[in-house]
Design an enzyme around this catalytic site. Structure first.
Site, PDB file in Angstrom:
ATOM      1  N   LYS A 197       0.855  -1.202   0.000  1.00  0.00           N
ATOM      2  CA  LYS A 197       0.000   0.000   0.000  1.00  0.00           C
ATOM      3  C   LYS A 197       0.881   1.240   0.000  1.00  0.00           C
ATOM      4  O   LYS A 197       1.707   1.421   0.892  1.00  0.00           O
ATOM      5  CB  LYS A 197      -0.915  -0.015   1.222  1.00  0.00           C
ATOM      6  CG  LYS A 197      -1.854  -1.224   1.254  1.00  0.00           C
ATOM      7  CD  LYS A 197      -2.777  -1.210   2.456  1.00  0.00           C
ATOM      8  CE  LYS A 197      -2.034  -1.301   3.763  1.00  0.00           C
ATOM      9  NZ  LYS A 197      -2.931  -1.532   4.916  1.00  0.00           N
ATOM     10  N   THR A 203      -8.524   9.801   7.587  1.00  0.00           N
ATOM     11  CA  THR A 203      -8.017   8.549   7.024  1.00  0.00           C
ATOM     12  C   THR A 203      -7.945   7.433   8.053  1.00  0.00           C
ATOM     13  O   THR A 203      -7.348   6.386   7.792  1.00  0.00           O
ATOM     14  CB  THR A 203      -6.612   8.777   6.450  1.00  0.00           C
ATOM     15  OG1 THR A 203      -5.755   9.290   7.500  1.00  0.00           O
ATOM     16  CG2 THR A 203      -6.638   9.783   5.301  1.00  0.00           C
ATOM     17  N   GLY A 261      -8.609   4.256   9.759  1.00  0.00           N
ATOM     18  CA  GLY A 261      -9.284   3.015   9.401  1.00  0.00           C
ATOM     19  C   GLY A 261      -9.152   2.603   7.955  1.00  0.00           C
ATOM     20  O   GLY A 261      -9.825   1.666   7.512  1.00  0.00           O
ATOM     21  N   THR A 262      -8.270   3.257   7.184  1.00  0.00           N
ATOM     22  CA  THR A 262      -8.147   2.895   5.768  1.00  0.00           C
ATOM     23  C   THR A 262      -7.653   1.461   5.590  1.00  0.00           C
ATOM     24  O   THR A 262      -8.169   0.720   4.753  1.00  0.00           O
ATOM     25  CB  THR A 262      -7.189   3.862   5.042  1.00  0.00           C
ATOM     26  OG1 THR A 262      -5.974   3.981   5.795  1.00  0.00           O
ATOM     27  CG2 THR A 262      -7.807   5.233   4.877  1.00  0.00           C
ATOM     28  N   GLY A 263      -6.633   1.080   6.373  1.00  0.00           N
ATOM     29  CA  GLY A 263      -6.097  -0.280   6.235  1.00  0.00           C
ATOM     30  C   GLY A 263      -7.101  -1.336   6.637  1.00  0.00           C
ATOM     31  O   GLY A 263      -7.235  -2.373   5.965  1.00  0.00           O
ATOM     32  N   CYS A 264      -7.828  -1.089   7.714  1.00  0.00           N
ATOM     33  CA  CYS A 264      -8.864  -2.027   8.168  1.00  0.00           C
ATOM     34  C   CYS A 264      -9.941  -2.183   7.105  1.00  0.00           C
ATOM     35  O   CYS A 264     -10.382  -3.293   6.782  1.00  0.00           O
ATOM     36  CB  CYS A 264      -9.490  -1.535   9.470  1.00  0.00           C
ATOM     37  SG  CYS A 264      -8.321  -1.194  10.795  1.00  0.00           S
TER      38      CYS A 264
END
Length: 385
Positions: free
Chosen positions: A169, A201, A203-206
């Site tokens: 990412k 932003t 929580g983007t990875g979750c």
């Protein structure tokens, strides 16, 4: 249609922006059934983490067993893991789930900068990568998990060592252009996009990992699952509600009509003879004007994310055009053509950034199958709110 059953193994975020809360919102908005095994309870908000309480390993495993033994699981998403003992126990338990795709998001640091995994826990991540279908590190996480300054070389080492795919990412890279890369044992797929300038932003990875898990549960290939999950994340970033004083939560609540399983009815265009009166009518109804090209065209957004357009027409017989968004427009038109459905024209790229195919239903109504993605609700010329 069977609902995808997604088991989420992750920590709880009291602010609702990341962790279990973001995962549940994502899975739910994508039409799945979210189940949880909570690994840690955190006290956090948009500006930081003030407390972390790991859940005992045996309780985490008990949650997994309760779900697997009764409801069943179609895909697993792993986030914050809590402790090295939990990482090893979870990996051992998940190894028994034959054929179930597993998405591992190696959470180490919160968006606010707080540490969520110590060195011993990070060292145990290898066990989870051994059972994962795909691991989704950002650039700093990848540097911790592997070696070398080149992210692709680092990802290739993880793929070789653990036999799982790696999604690099690129959000932590500098500049306006963003590049994500999916590294598989025999394939590499990359995506390039523009950075969305928003502080919200958290929580983007979750969200990305959970969206990938839903699509894998639906039987999609890894590249397609990642592609559609990326669109979900970008739209959720655009829909961020602007809460909190720091890195606010995303807006998963309005995304389902743009990303999901099967054609979605999300746009209708109506003819109008009096542009100003028709525009004012829909504004009075409470719709939000998002595109205006007076005196010929305007597009409105309704609560929930559906859009409605008006287009000036002097033809008395002109009627509505109904739009169904397709995740793979070309594949869908080919499928329908094989079934004997005739199209007025096949998929074509349009100057308004949509790709469309048009046909008539048996009563002569105009139907448009299309792919718009972000351009339906967020074209570059969207009216500033």
């Amino acid at each position: 249609m069977t609902i995808p059953r997604i088991l989420i193994i992750a920590g709880s975020d009291s602010g609702g922006g990341a962790g279990i809360q973001a995962d549940i919102k994502t899975v739910t908005m994508m039409g799945g059934h979210a189940m949880t095994a909570i690994t840690a309870v955190t006290a956090q908000n948009t500006v930081g983490v003030t407390a972390v309480h790991p859940v005992p390993t045996e309780t985490v495993i008990a949650q997994i067993d309760a779900v697997v033994d009764d409801i069943g699981v179609d895909a697993v998403k792993i986030g914050m893991i809590g402790s090295p003992a939990t990482a090893e126990a979870v990996a051992e338990r998940l190894a028994r789930l034959d054929g179930v795709p597993i998405v591992f998001d190696p959470v180490m640091v919160a968006t606010s900068g707080a540490e969520l995994a110590d060195e011993a826990t990070v060292a145990a991540f290898g066990k989870l990568m051994d059972v994962a279908t795909i691991t989704t590190p950002n650039i700093p996480e990848l540097a911790e998990l592997s070696w070398g300054d080149d992210p692709v070389h680092a990802a290739l080492k993880l793929v070789s060592d653990h036999r799982c795919a790696v999604l690099i990412k690129g959000g932590h890279e500098k500049g306006e252009a963003l590049v994500d890369a999916l590294i598989e044992e025999d394939n590499m797929t990359s995506w390039q996009g523009s950075r969305l300038n928003t502080p919200h932003t958290h929580g983007t990875g979750c969200t990305l990992a959970s969206a990938i898990a839903v699509h894998l549960a639906q039987g999609l290939s890894l590249p397609v699952a990642v592609d559609r999950a990326r669109l979900f994340v970008r739209l959720a970033l655009r829909d961020a509600p602007g809460l909190g004083k720091g890195h606010g939560p995303m807006g998963q609540q309005n995304v389902r009509l743009d990303s999901g399983d099967g054609p979605r009815l999300n746009q209708v265009t109506l003819p109008c003879s009096d542009f100003e009166a028709t525009r004012d009518f829909y504004l009075t109804l409470g719709l939000t004007l998002i595109v205006e090209s007076a005196p010929d065209y305007a597009r409105f957004e309704a609560p929930g994310g559906a859009t409605l357009s008006i287009s000036r027409s002097d033809e008395a017989a002109a009627g509505a055009t109904v739009y169904f968004e397709c995740d793979d427009l070309d594949e869908e038109t080919q499928r329908l053509s094989r079934m004997g459905i005739r199209f007025e024209h096949g998929p074509m790229n349009q100057p308004w950034l949509w790709r469309e195919a048009r046909l008539l239903d048996p009563s002569g109504n105009v139907i448009c199958l299309y792919r718009a993605g972000e351009a339906r609700r967020f074209p570059p010329w969207r009216v500033k709110s």
